[in-house]
Design an enzyme around this catalytic site. Sequence first.
Site, PDB file in Angstrom:
ATOM      1  N   SER A  39      27.787  24.568  19.498  1.00  0.00           N
ATOM      2  CA  SER A  39      26.488  24.199  18.904  1.00  0.00           C
ATOM      3  C   SER A  39      25.312  24.540  19.800  1.00  0.00           C
ATOM      4  CB  SER A  39      26.408  22.686  18.665  1.00  0.00           C
ATOM      5  OG  SER A  39      27.400  22.255  17.808  1.00  0.00           O
ATOM      6  N   HIS A  70      25.745  27.001  13.773  1.00  0.00           N
ATOM      7  CA  HIS A  70      26.904  27.870  13.964  1.00  0.00           C
ATOM      8  C   HIS A  70      26.769  29.080  13.046  1.00  0.00           C
ATOM      9  CE1 HIS A  70      29.368  24.867  16.211  1.00  0.00           C
ATOM     10  NE2 HIS A  70      28.476  24.074  15.659  1.00  0.00           N
ATOM     11  N   HIS A  92      35.220  22.497  12.803  1.00  0.00           N
ATOM     12  CA  HIS A  92      35.565  21.226  13.439  1.00  0.00           C
ATOM     13  C   HIS A  92      36.499  20.413  12.547  1.00  0.00           C
ATOM     14  CE1 HIS A  92      31.648  22.436  15.023  1.00  0.00           C
ATOM     15  NE2 HIS A  92      31.945  21.763  16.121  1.00  0.00           N
ATOM     16  N   GLU A  95      35.134  18.625   9.418  1.00  0.00           N
ATOM     17  CA  GLU A  95      34.797  19.368   8.200  1.00  0.00           C
ATOM     18  C   GLU A  95      35.879  19.198   7.133  1.00  0.00           C
ATOM     19  OE1 GLU A  95      32.906  23.347   9.084  1.00  0.00           O
ATOM     20  OE2 GLU A  95      33.169  22.573  11.126  1.00  0.00           O
TER      21      GLU A  95
END
Length: 287
Positions: A39, A70, A92, A95
């Site tokens: 990030s 991203h 991640h 998600e």
Amino acid sequence: MTLTLPSSADAPDQTEQAVQRIRQHVGEFRPRIGMILGSGLGGLARAIENAIVIPYAALPGFPQSLVEGHAGEVVLGRLGGVELMCMRGRQHFYEGHGTTGMTKAVRTMKRMGCDRLIVTCAAGSLRPELEPGRLVAIKDHINLLPGNPLIGPNDDQIGPRFCSMANAYDKDLRQGVQDVAQALGLPWAEGVYVAFSGPTFETAAEIRMMQVIGGDVVGMSTVPEVISARHCGLRVLAIACITNLGEGIGNEVLSHELTLQYGSMASVDLQRLIVGWFEQQAATAKR
Ligand code: HPA
């Protein structure tokens, strides 16, 4: 709720397909080092020379959805004299696709020719003296994610069923990057990374628990990628960029904006450090 964790053996040919697609763009170019940028840290990709950019959407097995900050593209080129394959953006656990979101991408880097992987991530600090803006080399991890990317059938061609996590964060690579940090006059620290699912930030009580169990920094990524990398034999260097003190340690209200803001502030130091490390790796290879 049933959590379906995709197995590590799903669609094994996707890695080969991704390699072929990349080869259509780069021909015989052979990256030696893989990199995953976290990030707010994607700016480093702009320093890559002779860059060839391929969106994840074009690559089978690569993550197709990403949070703000991203970009979602692979950049192949040279940095500090070393051929590299860089992933701008990661998937991640929070998600909702389990812990295997980056596994095929990591295996693709290995199949393309990489033998080392450098991972960068934003992280919260569990130690008041490790302030926002500091860079910390990860020396070990504690996985508090409810999963592991290697759960499911194992492909012995890729790596062993029971994979050792000894020296997961390669001691020699860490020593090398520490030497570079010292030469550049950057403050240096090493620490244990605790992986937390998110997407909420931790509570103050969870932060206290993480301090007690031996953590130094906390984040929502990195660990599944490192496990996948070790499984397929990549040596790993991981650098966390501190974007905030953990809940209850400082006074700031935590937010993704804060993460991006401090991430981009620290990215100047991070860029110098990583370019220096690539130069060092190039010099070592020549010896
Ligand atoms: N916690 C978890 N992940 C993070 C944090 C945090 O405080 N800061 C940046 N990523």
